[in-house]
Design a protein around this motif. Sequence first.
Motif, PDB file in Angstrom:
ATOM      1  N   GLY A 304       0.826  -1.208   0.000  1.00 16.92           N
ATOM      2  CA  GLY A 304       0.000   0.000   0.000  1.00 16.92           C
ATOM      3  C   GLY A 304       0.855   1.251   0.000  1.00 16.92           C
ATOM      4  N   PRO A 305       0.374   2.327   0.628  1.00 16.40           N
ATOM      5  CA  PRO A 305       1.167   3.561   0.668  1.00 16.40           C
ATOM      6  C   PRO A 305       2.471   3.364   1.453  1.00 16.40           C
ATOM      7  CG  PRO A 305      -1.123   3.970   1.301  1.00 16.40           C
ATOM      8  CD  PRO A 305      -0.943   2.494   1.274  1.00 16.40           C
ATOM      9  N   THR A 306       3.577   3.734   0.859  1.00 16.33           N
ATOM     10  CA  THR A 306       4.873   3.666   1.538  1.00 16.33           C
ATOM     11  C   THR A 306       5.569   5.009   1.392  1.00 16.33           C
ATOM     12  OG1 THR A 306       6.045   2.856  -0.431  1.00 16.33           O
ATOM     13  CG2 THR A 306       5.124   1.198   1.072  1.00 16.33           C
ATOM     14  N   ALA A 307       6.484   5.293   2.319  1.00 19.91           N
ATOM     15  CA  ALA A 307       7.222   6.558   2.283  1.00 19.91           C
ATOM     16  C   ALA A 307       8.634   6.326   2.777  1.00 19.91           C
ATOM     17  CB  ALA A 307       6.529   7.614   3.144  1.00 19.91           C
ATOM     18  N   THR A 308       9.587   6.979   2.120  1.00 21.53           N
ATOM     19  CA  THR A 308      10.966   6.972   2.602  1.00 21.53           C
ATOM     20  C   THR A 308      11.099   8.101   3.608  1.00 21.53           C
ATOM     21  OG1 THR A 308      11.790   6.112   0.500  1.00 21.53           O
ATOM     22  CG2 THR A 308      13.382   7.168   1.957  1.00 21.53           C
ATOM     23  N   VAL A 309      11.398   7.745   4.861  1.00 18.88           N
ATOM     24  CA  VAL A 309      11.471   8.716   5.955  1.00 18.88           C
ATOM     25  C   VAL A 309      12.923   8.870   6.382  1.00 18.88           C
ATOM     26  CG1 VAL A 309      10.778   9.231   8.327  1.00 18.88           C
ATOM     27  CG2 VAL A 309       9.147   8.179   6.750  1.00 18.88           C
ATOM     28  N   LEU A 310      13.382  10.120   6.404  1.00 16.86           N
ATOM     29  CA  LEU A 310      14.717  10.430   6.915  1.00 16.86           C
ATOM     30  C   LEU A 310      14.562  10.859   8.371  1.00 16.86           C
ATOM     31  CD1 LEU A 310      17.748  10.900   6.400  1.00 16.86           C
ATOM     32  CD2 LEU A 310      17.165  13.235   5.732  1.00 16.86           C
ATOM     33  N   VAL A 331       3.547   2.263  12.077  1.00 19.64           N
ATOM     34  CA  VAL A 331       4.667   1.632  11.375  1.00 19.64           C
ATOM     35  C   VAL A 331       4.510   0.121  11.392  1.00 19.64           C
ATOM     36  CG1 VAL A 331       7.159   1.355  11.299  1.00 19.64           C
ATOM     37  CG2 VAL A 331       6.177   3.552  11.990  1.00 19.64           C
ATOM     38  N   ARG A 332       4.444  -0.446  10.189  1.00 17.66           N
ATOM     39  CA  ARG A 332       4.290  -1.894  10.084  1.00 17.66           C
ATOM     40  C   ARG A 332       5.622  -2.552   9.752  1.00 17.66           C
ATOM     41  NH1 ARG A 332      -0.096  -4.358   5.967  1.00 17.66           N
ATOM     42  NH2 ARG A 332       1.183  -3.122   4.548  1.00 17.66           N
ATOM     43  N   LEU A 333       6.224  -2.142   8.657  1.00 21.47           N
ATOM     44  CA  LEU A 333       7.515  -2.678   8.230  1.00 21.47           C
ATOM     45  C   LEU A 333       8.447  -1.524   7.908  1.00 21.47           C
ATOM     46  CD1 LEU A 333       6.388  -5.530   5.797  1.00 21.47           C
ATOM     47  CD2 LEU A 333       7.273  -5.813   8.108  1.00 21.47           C
ATOM     48  N   MET A 334       9.730  -1.688   8.214  1.00 20.36           N
ATOM     49  CA  MET A 334      10.756  -0.727   7.830  1.00 20.36           C
ATOM     50  C   MET A 334      11.873  -1.469   7.125  1.00 20.36           C
ATOM     51  SD  MET A 334      11.107   2.012  10.957  1.00 20.36           S
ATOM     52  CE  MET A 334      11.930   0.843  12.038  1.00 20.36           C
ATOM     53  N   GLY A 348      19.732  10.231  11.207  1.00 21.95           N
ATOM     54  CA  GLY A 348      20.625  10.109  10.067  1.00 21.95           C
ATOM     55  C   GLY A 348      20.326   8.927   9.166  1.00 21.95           C
ATOM     56  N   MET A 349      19.385   8.072   9.564  1.00 19.78           N
ATOM     57  CA  MET A 349      19.030   6.906   8.752  1.00 19.78           C
ATOM     58  C   MET A 349      17.801   7.217   7.897  1.00 19.78           C
ATOM     59  SD  MET A 349      19.503   3.689  11.402  1.00 19.78           S
ATOM     60  CE  MET A 349      18.906   2.524  10.184  1.00 19.78           C
ATOM     61  N   ALA A 350      17.793   6.660   6.693  1.00 14.82           N
ATOM     62  CA  ALA A 350      16.631   6.782   5.811  1.00 14.82           C
ATOM     63  C   ALA A 350      16.046   5.397   5.614  1.00 14.82           C
ATOM     64  CB  ALA A 350      17.028   7.381   4.462  1.00 14.82           C
ATOM     65  N   VAL A 351      14.764   5.233   5.942  1.00 15.08           N
ATOM     66  CA  VAL A 351      14.119   3.923   5.855  1.00 15.08           C
ATOM     67  C   VAL A 351      12.794   4.060   5.118  1.00 15.08           C
ATOM     68  CG1 VAL A 351      15.180   2.916   7.907  1.00 15.08           C
ATOM     69  CG2 VAL A 351      13.109   4.290   8.144  1.00 15.08           C
ATOM     70  N   THR A 352      12.417   2.987   4.416  1.00 19.86           N
ATOM     71  CA  THR A 352      11.112   2.930   3.768  1.00 19.86           C
ATOM     72  C   THR A 352      10.094   2.386   4.768  1.00 19.86           C
ATOM     73  OG1 THR A 352      12.122   2.574   1.609  1.00 19.86           O
ATOM     74  CG2 THR A 352       9.805   1.996   1.837  1.00 19.86           C
ATOM     75  N   VAL A 353       9.052   3.165   5.018  1.00 16.73           N
ATOM     76  CA  VAL A 353       8.075   2.835   6.061  1.00 16.73           C
ATOM     77  C   VAL A 353       6.743   2.495   5.409  1.00 16.73           C
ATOM     78  CG1 VAL A 353       6.819   3.704   8.073  1.00 16.73           C
ATOM     79  CG2 VAL A 353       9.219   4.360   7.715  1.00 16.73           C
ATOM     80  N   SER A 354       6.160   1.360   5.796  1.00 16.76           N
ATOM     81  CA  SER A 354       4.814   0.998   5.357  1.00 16.76           C
ATOM     82  C   SER A 354       3.886   1.036   6.564  1.00 16.76           C
ATOM     83  CB  SER A 354       4.795  -0.393   4.714  1.00 16.76           C
ATOM     84  OG  SER A 354       5.102  -1.384   5.686  1.00 16.76           O
ATOM     85  N   GLY A 355       2.581   1.103   6.280  1.00 14.75           N
ATOM     86  CA  GLY A 355       1.596   1.180   7.348  1.00 14.75           C
ATOM     87  C   GLY A 355       0.825   2.486   7.338  1.00 14.75           C
ATOM     88  N   TRP A 356       1.046   3.316   6.314  1.00 15.31           N
ATOM     89  CA  TRP A 356       0.323   4.590   6.198  1.00 15.31           C
ATOM     90  C   TRP A 356      -1.120   4.324   5.767  1.00 15.31           C
ATOM     91  CZ3 TRP A 356       2.881   8.959   7.655  1.00 15.31           C
ATOM     92  CH2 TRP A 356       4.275   8.908   7.688  1.00 15.31           C
ATOM     93  N   GLY A 466       0.881   7.121  -9.397  1.00 18.83           N
ATOM     94  CA  GLY A 466       0.433   5.806  -9.842  1.00 18.83           C
ATOM     95  C   GLY A 466       0.160   5.774 -11.330  1.00 18.83           C
ATOM     96  N   ASP A 467      -0.248   4.592 -11.810  1.00 19.02           N
ATOM     97  CA  ASP A 467      -0.502   4.410 -13.236  1.00 19.02           C
ATOM     98  C   ASP A 467      -1.665   5.277 -13.704  1.00 19.02           C
ATOM     99  OD1 ASP A 467       1.499   2.583 -13.116  1.00 19.02           O
ATOM    100  OD2 ASP A 467       0.213   0.815 -13.178  1.00 19.02           O
ATOM    101  N   VAL A 468      -1.688   5.540 -15.013  1.00 16.49           N
ATOM    102  CA  VAL A 468      -2.776   6.319 -15.611  1.00 16.49           C
ATOM    103  C   VAL A 468      -4.058   5.490 -15.582  1.00 16.49           C
ATOM    104  CG1 VAL A 468      -3.554   7.527 -17.679  1.00 16.49           C
ATOM    105  CG2 VAL A 468      -1.126   7.515 -17.086  1.00 16.49           C
TER     106      VAL A 468
END
Length: 633
Positions: A304-310, A331-334, A348-356, A466-468
Amino acid sequence: MKKVAVNVHSRPAAPRSRPGRKKVAVNVYIPTTVSVGQLARLLNVRQTLLQRKMVDAGMAAEASYDHVLTSDYAALLAEEFGRNPIINDEAAFDIYPPAPHPDPTTLPTRPPIITIMGHVDHGKTTLLDTLRSASVADNEAGGITQHIGAFSVPVKGSSSGTITFLDTPGHAAFSAMRSRGASVTDMVVLVVAADDGVMPQTKEVIRLVKGEQGKVGVVVAINKVDKPEADVEKVQHALLAEGVQLEAFGGDIPSVEVSGLTGHGLTDLIDTLSLMAEVQDLRAEQDGPTYGHVIESKMHKGLGPTATVLVLRGCLTPGAHILAGTSSGKVRLMSNSSGAPVKAAYPGMAVTVSGWRSLPGAGDEVVQGSEGDVKKALANRVRKKEVETVLIDAEAINIARAAERERVRRKEDKSQDMMNILDGGPKELRLVIKGDVSGSVEAVVGALEGIGNEKARVKVVSTGVGDVTEGDVMMAKAAEGIIVAFSVKIPRSVETTAAQNHVPIYSSKIIYRIMDEVRDRVTALLPCTYETKVTGEATVLQLFDIHLKGKMTKKIAGCRVSNGTIEKSKGARVVRNGQVIHEGVLDALKQHKKDLLEVKKGTECGISLLDYEELRNGDLIQMYQTIEIPGVL
């Protein structure tokens, strides 16, 4: 403190109370106690502007960021900004970043955050690829990093142990994303190709860094030094001409000669960055609530929605309740840049966070709180955004109605010429923009909105990640516009729907190709100018009567071609005594009773004009063509 209150009350009436002013004050909810920094956020103004207003009101001693104001003083200041203050702790609740630590020197060190910037095709992606030892450069279209990414590189001997890199797109169109990168970065690596030198995008990065006024460190990486045509000294002088004071010329900005392809000089670059980080002494809390920024966001199949969080402060762990703009989540998975799971993300870490629950916007602040606090703050933020949207819509409606009333008034008492000027607004190319991540969409919008002039311009009617979809096609059809698809797929069913509805779709993974396409389409909207070019001239020497069938005669002018070529397919005009007396086309072009299509200079011929018999000796017959010159932006 009474004196302070009197000073605030004794100031001139607030803008909302001026006679004749139609603008309605916006309600703002204020808690019983609020810090100066939080009040600036509530009023949606810059903190420095609020502090300046407080100093003018005699509150210089209370103008520090963390000074706590009572609701009385906060309300008076809100009125100064044309707001209608309402004291309500519940409605004013929000989650803010934690206050700065009173003694940062006691905190643990954090990795430096480095942003890679530079001109397109100057080798940034290859340089980063070599740094992280992962083959990603081959996947980049045209050598351009298509959206911001973040990853960490281990560094031996460094107090923090790692360096975090942000790689931003190389094209100048992504100024918005670069600005965001520079706002969260500690240092900027300006990549300049040794075989290409300082280019427009390089100058744009230099201006961006200068705007930070020394808050961000700079290292120049002169790349591609392995190429035979590389000229390092020329690049250094070009940078000096742009105001970049390199150490080689007695300045304070280090430069490192590197090759992303061979790896030459990368160790020196890492050592230079580590040394600058040690000097800056970067520290942050590794416990407590998280504070950071969304670097990018996108929809991920399965997650689903994911975001890279610094992460900038605190520690982010699975299960934490977080808030970014008007998006919340648990936060579900990082995972890190290589896809490996992460159990705790430190500063200082950048992680991809799911669960939004919804897609956050690139650049949004990320804050952490309890589940109840996040829900309460989210509800207040959504309500505030809805109110702002309604106010913007209402203002737009009022402006449109006022313009319509003005147009009607002018129609009644102004001339037709004035009406033509009033009605002749600029033509618009309407766009529906879809992209792979929110940061890319935002930057594409920024790049395309600047195309145009007072006669033709771009108008973005819709954007999305997302896709058209068929909904996008219907939106473009209703707006009579086109769809711009950046690094996203177009399903075949959507292509069929677009073709049936005559909606153009332009898809590309290269930003400057999209810009060229949109620029060409906007140029086509500009009015064309027309230029007449004379291609041949013939002088009438003598007139002859030729007998036709049915005892009819026809006048033929015996002429000599004096300039150019007389072509039967071109337009013709008759010039007598310097005045054009007729315009038309040739009926016949003959030579010795033979019909010809063209006659060249110095040749005699017979000419007759269609539906014109008034030729005289000495007349000049000119052949011309009308050339259409397209408009230029």
